[in-house]
Design an enzyme around this catalytic site. Structure first.
Site, PDB file in Angstrom:
ATOM      1  N   ASP A 534       0.937  -1.304   0.031  1.00  0.00           N
ATOM      2  CA  ASP A 534       0.117  -0.060  -0.154  1.00  0.00           C
ATOM      3  C   ASP A 534       0.927   1.217   0.023  1.00  0.00           C
ATOM      4  OD1 ASP A 534       0.721   0.829   2.998  1.00  0.00           O
ATOM      5  OD2 ASP A 534      -0.324  -1.259   3.310  1.00  0.00           O
ATOM      6  N   GLU A 614      22.431 -22.625 -18.301  1.00  0.00           N
ATOM      7  CA  GLU A 614      21.563 -21.943 -17.402  1.00  0.00           C
ATOM      8  C   GLU A 614      22.135 -20.913 -16.618  1.00  0.00           C
ATOM      9  OE1 GLU A 614      17.721 -24.773 -16.169  1.00  0.00           O
ATOM     10  OE2 GLU A 614      19.402 -24.695 -14.986  1.00  0.00           O
TER      11      GLU A 614
END
Ligand code: GLA
Length: 747
Positions: A534, A614
């Site tokens: 928020d 990777e």
């Protein structure tokens, strides 16, 4: 001047670059809302049409004027128990038991700069163009004064609102409700958009027409919650990403909140937003004032994307106090999903070494480094090193990590305590619980009573001690349960209704003291992922861990919903291991990185466990992220597709403020066969300029790159064609392939 008062017609007009807000004082002194919307000149008191409606009463002074009723008038801050049956903004009870408030104009003041509110974060006048309007209303019976505060940010296109309630009598007044804002929309018909969810699936978009009756978006958890985010939008039924009237209402508040939207008998909509008034009661002593949290209002007639962009810029530029808000953040590795509680110094150093070798810049040591924290049943509250795991303490570990050239960050969960902890044994009275009842327990932990000064002081001592003793450059501030059994042993019976709000005030005080004393520490908020995502928390922490769900495909939905109100630079997002620990799904590592790049970008795995190929990808991802970091953090963000079950792919775009550069990302979220090519219309470009595709990186596609046909002869397109006709995405195939395309203006 952004604020103008017309003394003759008693109207106030607030103007930002693209919006106008107008109100007037009527003949009885009520503050009547006239207009909020697209920029418009002139006085709009003609909008307020008298009408007679059965069972809508008339004020005593005008009892013979049947067409005058408070129940039908749009207001700036509705009272209660005085003839308006719609949502109230304030409920006051006097010492003699009188309920309600009939608020009438007393005085006003216009001043340059931005007001501040006590004990809570609010927007800052960073651009030097903010102005403040204060209008004070008074209820003659209770002696309650309500000062309505308006902050007008011309360039930011935002109007902030808050209310200061003062008891001007010599007897206490009880506030049973004190909203921050009342927004009446007498005309039009509207959809309500809000964002709901649960742990590991936060902020899913909900949109539905405002219906007769009252709809509530609220939390009673003492946090803004995973369940109902406090940010809401009202927009016209036809509004979409690029068109339509949209109002945003964003409380700068991290506690129990409430927004009610009412469609009344005559078709008007009233929205009232602020502190949750269930289980709220505040004793206002004579002379005392109560400040409500601030709410950020924005309006645009240009659709939802524009509304998001207004909020993104405003939160980054005018709300977040941290110097990191507009700075590039370190690419971090967090050990949580790599080790959970089960780590040693050597294992952490192994993770750090590999991460450093691939280009990571900071290691974050997550839960488990303190007290007797070997699982989630004990240790919270004991913020000293867990010697069974880290026998040499934190110092040599941090020194070694720093020696490698990495920064060091640490996880804490200061608001919590386990029953099995030294802190709880020493201070059982510091816990929020109802006397005589065993409190509801969640994750086997209890909540410290931050409404108590001694608890806040203790936490400040402990945390500032850690930050002083150790070289910590980042703090992950977690909060892993909702508050319940609300009662404070430090407050008298008639103040127990204050605990919820005092908790948030204590939290803000603590964060304020720490971030002021340690401005060079980057704070990341967290509450089981995004349970406290928020504007209040963003004032202190420029980034918040968006969700405990790190599955890239799930994250598409979560980050999409979050993007409506909150900046991309505030969304904590990491590449994690596959099969994913939450969903079991496997997504190509390249696609995982594309999704994490719509956020702060980092890793949450042991990179040692990757294959060499990777690892090479990780190295390249970090280089690529750095190349795009400014564009992602400060560029305008465009949602190119919705993210829902009807879509086969999700696409989004960043455009630099000068329109010279744009990054398009697309992820195929559902495999599709034998469909035609996807042509995605880009946004925000200069229609008259030419753009060249500088890079097109494809990830996780089972067709070799050289066999993927490309449109566009020389990879140069006009901005107009990209926006109006679109860009043809390469044909992707496989499980969750993705593409990232960088286009730049041809000089
Ligand atoms: C919360 C956070 C996670 C992790 C754990 C540790 O769930 O969201 O990222 O820090 O706590 O307990």
């Amino acid at each position: 001047m952004s604020i103008h008062y017309d003394a003759e017609r008693k109207t106030f007009t607030l103007a930002t670059c693209n919006t106008t807000y107008q109100m007037m004082v009527n003949e009885l002194g009520h503050l009547i809302h006239l207009y909020y919307g697209r920029r418009a000149e002139g006085t709009m008191d003609y909008l307020c049409v008298p009408r007679d409606c059965g069972f809508s009463p008339n004020p005593y002074e005008l009892r013979s004027v049947r067409s005058w009723s408070l129940d039908l008038l749009p207001q700036e801050y509705s009272g209660s128990n005085a003839g308006d049956y719609r949502l109230s903004s304030v409920q006051a009870v006097t010492d003699s038991g009188v309920w309600g408030a009939d608020l009438r104009y007393l005085r006003h003041e216009i001043r340059s700069g931005k007001y501040a509110i006590s004990g809570m974060p609010s927007a800052l006048d960073r651009g030097g163009d903010a102005e403040t309007l204060s209008v004070t209303l008074r209820d003659a019976v209770s002696g309650l004064e309500v000062e309505l505060l308006y902050g007008v940010f011309k360039q930011g296109d935002v109007i902030t609102r808050a209310a200061r309630l003062t008891n001007t009598t010599d007897k206490p007044i009880r506030l049973e409700k004190a909203a921050s804002v009342c927004l009446d929309l007498p005309y039009g018909s509207w959809d309500l958009i809000h964002f709901t969810g649960r742990h590991t699936m936060e902020r899913e978009l909900n949109r539905a027409p405002v219906m007769n009756g009252i709809q509530t978006v609220s939390s009673l958890r003492a946090t803004s919650s995973h369940q109902h985010n406090p940010f809401v939008i009202l927009c016209d039924h036809a509004a979409g990403e690029d068109r339509g009237d949209c109002y945003g209402v964003m409380p700068v508040y991290s506690g129990s909140h409430r927004t009610d939207v009412e469609l009344d008998q005559s078709g008007s909509v009233r929205l009232v937003s602020g502190i949750q008034h269930e289980q709220f009661s505040w004793k206002l002593e004579p002379g005392a004032s109560f400040d409500t949290p601030e709410v950020l209002l924005a309006f645009t007639h240009q659709g939802l994307t524009k509304l998001s962009q207004v909020y993104h810029r405003f939160l980054r530029g005018n709300l977040c106090r941290s110097k990191f808000s507009n700075l590039s953040r370190p690419v971090l590795i967090n050990n949580w999903e790599a080790t959970y509680f089960d780590f040693t110094e050597e294992l952490i150093l192994d993770i750090a070494r590999q991460a450093k070798a691939l280009g990571v810049e900071m290691l974050v040591l997550d839960d488990g480094w303190f007290g007797t924290r070997n699982d989630d049943n004990s240790g919270l509250g004991d913020w000293f090193v867990n010697r069974s795991k880290l026998p040499n303490g934190l110092e040599p570990l941090i020194a070694e990590i720093n020696r490698m050239g990495l920064k060091f960050g640490l996880w804490v969960e200061p608001e919590m305590v386990n029953e099995d902890s030294e802190l709880y044994r020493a201070h059982p009275e510091w816990v929020i619980r109802v006397p005589g009842r065993g409190p509801a327990i969640s994750r086997n932990q209890m909540v410290l009573d931050l409404s108590r000064e001694d608890v806040v002081d203790h936490l400040y001592e402990v945390l500032s001690g850690l930050l002083t003793q150790y070289h910590i450059e980042y703090i992950k501030w977690d909060m892993n349960r909702s508050v319940s059994d609300v009662y404070s042993s430090a407050l008298p019976p008639d103040r127990q209704g204050e605990v919820y709000h005092r908790y948030v005030l204590g939290l803000y005080q603590l964060l304020d003291r720490l971030t002021t004393a340690f401005p060079d520490v980057l704070f990341e908020g967290c509450s089981g992922g995004g349970g406290r995502f928020d504007a209040g928390m963003l004032a202190y922490s420029p980034q918040i861990w968006t969700s405990d769900d790190t599955d890239a495909i799930e994250r598409l939905t979560i980050q999409y919903g979050t993007s409506f109100g909150y900046p991309i630079s505030s969304m904590g997002a990491h590449v994690s291991a596959c099969p994913n620990h939450q969903t079991g799904r496997t997504v190509p590592i390249g696609t995982r990185a594309v999704v994490a790049m719509a956020g702060t970008f980092g890793y949450e795995m042991d990179l040692n466990r990757l294959t060499d190929a990777e690892k090479e990808q990780v190295r390249e991802q970090i280089v690529r992220f750095h190349a795009y970091a400014d564009l992602i953090r400060e560029g305008d963000y465009f949602r190119l597709t919705p993210v829902d079950s009807t879509q086969t792919y999700a696409a989004w775009q960043f455009v630099s403020q000068d329109c010279r550069e744009t990054l398009v990302s697309a992820v195929e979220s559902r495999p599709r066969l034998n469909l035609g090519p996807i042509c995605v219309r880009l946004k925000g470009l200069d229609p008259d300029a030419l753009y060249r595709v500088e890079r097109q990186d494809i990830f996780g596609c089972r067709i070799p790159p050289e066999r993927i046909p490309m449109g566009g002869a020389d990879n140069v397109y006009s901005g107009a064609s990209l926006m109006y006709a679109g860009y043809v995405l390469p044909l992707l195939s496989g499980e969750y392939p993705s593409v990232q395309i960088l286009l730049q203006k041809v000089p």
